[in-house]
Design a protein around this motif. Structure first.
Motif, PDB file in Angstrom:
ATOM      1  N   LEU A 106      44.065  39.657  32.326  1.00  0.00           N
ATOM      2  CA  LEU A 106      45.187  39.287  33.049  1.00  0.00           C
ATOM      3  C   LEU A 106      46.332  38.492  32.185  1.00  0.00           C
ATOM      4  O   LEU A 106      47.384  38.701  32.203  1.00  0.00           O
ATOM      5  CB  LEU A 106      44.889  38.180  34.191  1.00  0.00           C
ATOM      6  N   GLU A 138      38.509  53.294  38.763  1.00  0.00           N
ATOM      7  CA  GLU A 138      39.430  52.311  39.730  1.00  0.00           C
ATOM      8  C   GLU A 138      40.122  52.652  40.976  1.00  0.00           C
ATOM      9  O   GLU A 138      40.735  51.901  41.594  1.00  0.00           O
ATOM     10  CB  GLU A 138      40.557  52.108  38.561  1.00  0.00           C
ATOM     11  N   ALA A 196      46.231  42.841  33.809  1.00  0.00           N
ATOM     12  CA  ALA A 196      45.352  43.437  34.819  1.00  0.00           C
ATOM     13  C   ALA A 196      43.947  43.029  34.831  1.00  0.00           C
ATOM     14  O   ALA A 196      43.263  43.175  33.569  1.00  0.00           O
ATOM     15  CB  ALA A 196      45.465  44.933  34.763  1.00  0.00           C
ATOM     16  N   ARG A 197      43.233  42.740  35.783  1.00  0.00           N
ATOM     17  CA  ARG A 197      42.040  41.991  35.604  1.00  0.00           C
ATOM     18  C   ARG A 197      41.178  43.422  36.344  1.00  0.00           C
ATOM     19  O   ARG A 197      41.157  43.620  37.460  1.00  0.00           O
ATOM     20  CB  ARG A 197      41.678  40.980  36.585  1.00  0.00           C
ATOM     21  N   SER A 198      40.583  44.080  35.500  1.00  0.00           N
ATOM     22  CA  SER A 198      40.088  45.310  35.767  1.00  0.00           C
ATOM     23  C   SER A 198      38.412  45.173  36.129  1.00  0.00           C
ATOM     24  O   SER A 198      37.599  44.945  35.435  1.00  0.00           O
ATOM     25  CB  SER A 198      39.995  46.508  34.591  1.00  0.00           C
ATOM     26  N   PHE A 211      51.720  53.928  36.992  1.00  0.00           N
ATOM     27  CA  PHE A 211      51.998  52.496  36.482  1.00  0.00           C
ATOM     28  C   PHE A 211      53.606  53.079  35.962  1.00  0.00           C
ATOM     29  O   PHE A 211      54.051  52.268  35.197  1.00  0.00           O
ATOM     30  CB  PHE A 211      51.443  52.456  35.101  1.00  0.00           C
ATOM     31  N   HIS A 225      52.143  44.014  41.145  1.00  0.00           N
ATOM     32  CA  HIS A 225      51.104  44.523  41.919  1.00  0.00           C
ATOM     33  C   HIS A 225      51.581  45.505  42.917  1.00  0.00           C
ATOM     34  O   HIS A 225      50.952  46.564  43.307  1.00  0.00           O
ATOM     35  CB  HIS A 225      50.456  43.337  42.602  1.00  0.00           C
ATOM     36  N   THR A 281      41.615  47.357  40.693  1.00  0.00           N
ATOM     37  CA  THR A 281      42.060  46.196  39.864  1.00  0.00           C
ATOM     38  C   THR A 281      43.088  45.510  40.343  1.00  0.00           C
ATOM     39  O   THR A 281      43.823  45.588  41.153  1.00  0.00           O
ATOM     40  CB  THR A 281      42.625  47.277  38.660  1.00  0.00           C
ATOM     41  N   ASP A 282      43.122  44.240  39.788  1.00  0.00           N
ATOM     42  CA  ASP A 282      43.705  43.148  40.222  1.00  0.00           C
ATOM     43  C   ASP A 282      44.976  43.081  39.233  1.00  0.00           C
ATOM     44  O   ASP A 282      44.655  42.587  37.994  1.00  0.00           O
ATOM     45  CB  ASP A 282      43.078  41.588  40.277  1.00  0.00           C
ATOM     46  N   TYR A 283      46.203  43.362  39.655  1.00  0.00           N
ATOM     47  CA  TYR A 283      47.305  43.673  38.920  1.00  0.00           C
ATOM     48  C   TYR A 283      48.536  42.129  38.672  1.00  0.00           C
ATOM     49  O   TYR A 283      48.167  41.286  39.888  1.00  0.00           O
ATOM     50  CB  TYR A 283      48.145  44.763  39.183  1.00  0.00           C
ATOM     51  N   ASP A 284      48.808  42.045  37.909  1.00  0.00           N
ATOM     52  CA  ASP A 284      49.926  40.816  37.677  1.00  0.00           C
ATOM     53  C   ASP A 284      50.713  40.954  38.871  1.00  0.00           C
ATOM     54  O   ASP A 284      51.261  42.039  39.377  1.00  0.00           O
ATOM     55  CB  ASP A 284      50.821  41.348  36.446  1.00  0.00           C
ATOM     56  N   GLU A 341      44.541  50.450  30.036  1.00  0.00           N
ATOM     57  CA  GLU A 341      44.704  50.772  31.645  1.00  0.00           C
ATOM     58  C   GLU A 341      44.905  52.300  31.864  1.00  0.00           C
ATOM     59  O   GLU A 341      45.556  53.059  31.220  1.00  0.00           O
ATOM     60  CB  GLU A 341      46.009  50.134  32.194  1.00  0.00           C
TER      61      GLU A 341
END
Length: 326
Positions: A210, A268, A215-217, A102, A280, A273-276, A25
């Motif tokens: 994930l 990004e 993280a779904r990038s 982060f 998030h 990106t969809d984070y945990d 990431e």
């Protein structure tokens, strides 16, 4: 060899192989005014690598160019191409974890497997970033392009030709078993770009996304798909980079240009990106703070729609445009 020693070797091997499935990431928010545009330098590195593969390739061995190129730029852990950002003359800049978006979430761990539950989010962080025009992307995207793009090229090739050869080292193939990629490839029914899109979503919803780095990038997905296109074009298609010359040897007939593949979809800060869900909100908060502090203007997303058309939603998380409006 004693059973206990064999078992220890197996455990260490599995641990190392699992590490090869770790994604990275990067922070594309904190620093965007990179001084040097990286396109010329990156083009030089890639063309040198292709030319080296061409010179060493055996014209009588199928996929010889692919094998040498993957060996020089791919890897078992992180792809070697990602290490270009560590070169002292590289135009990449480093955003350290402690100053990144982060920095509040480094202690979180994955939930999917024994190894993932041991690895903290901080271990997935990659500090190197490049700028091409207004687009800023992590060095990890080169790894996705080169290494995971090959996985999709391999899956497509094996469906079209039973004799298609996997040029990757043994540990990389074993990593596919651990990550579930090998099983998924056998189940795939799609071909071509549809396969690359489907495979990318599988990876980012699983061990590469994930379930691993949490993280779904979508930017990773875009880089994966472009990597699939590159491998498909290396020695094949109507306009390859490399083909056989009059003497039967491989020759590079077209220069490589990252500009053919890189769009703001790799960024990004543009392609969110969809984070945990556990962290998030913290990451989005820090992202907004970085953008508000810097006053950066993000690149236009029109080139993404121009490139992908009706398939844009396969690689572009259009919700980002709603999140980062100030």
């Amino acid at each position: 060899m004693k059973t206990s020693v064999k078992r220890l070797i197996q455990i260490v091997s599995i641990f190392l192989v699992c590490q090869s499935a770790l994604a990275s990431e990067t922070d594309n928010f904190t620093r965007r005014n990179l001084e040097v545009d990286a396109q010329e330098w990156l083009n030089l590195q890639m063309n040198e690598a292709i030319q080296n593969a061409v010179q060493k390739a055996d014209p009588n061995v199928p996929y010889s160019v692919h094998k040498i190129l993957f060996k020089s730029l791919g890897g078992v852990f992180w792809a070697k191409i990602e290490k270009w950002s560590d070169n002292p003359v590289s135009p990449a800049e480093q955003v350290q974890f402690e100053e990144s978006i982060f920095r509040d979430v480094g202690h979180f761990k994955g939930t999917s497997s024994f190894i993932r539950r041991l690895v903290k989010f901080k271990s997935y962080y990659s500090p190197g970033i490049y700028r091409m025009g207004d687009t800023v992307f992590g060095a990890d995207k080169l790894g996705h392009f080169l290494q995971l793009g090959y996985s999709m090229y391999l899956a497509d090739g094996q469906k079209r030709k039973p004799e298609f050869k996997d040029v990757r080292p043994l540990f990389a193939r074993f990593a596919d078993v651990i990550s579930g990629d090998a099983k998924f490839r056998k189940q795939l029914q799609s071909k071509g770009l549809d396969l690359a899109y489907e495979y990318s979503h599988f990876q980012e919803n699983g061990e590469w996304g994930l379930k691993g780095p949490m993280a779904r990038s979508w930017a990773d997905m875009a880089a994966n798909v472009e990597g699939y296109k590159f491998w498909s074009e290396l020695t094949g298609g109507s306009d390859p980079y490399v083909k056989k010359g009059a003497d039967g040897r491989w020759v590079q007939v077209k220069k490589f240009d990252w500009g053919r593949y890189v769009t703001p979809a790799w960024d990004e800060a543009v392609n969110h990106t969809d984070y945990d869900e556990r962290f998030h909100d913290q990451v989005v908060k820090r992202s907004k703070e970085a953008m508000e502090k810097s006053g950066y203007t993000l690149p236009s997303i029109q080139s993404i729609y121009d490139k992908y058309g009706l398939d844009t939603n396969q690689v572009f998380n259009n919700q980002c445009s709603k999140i980062f409006v100030f």
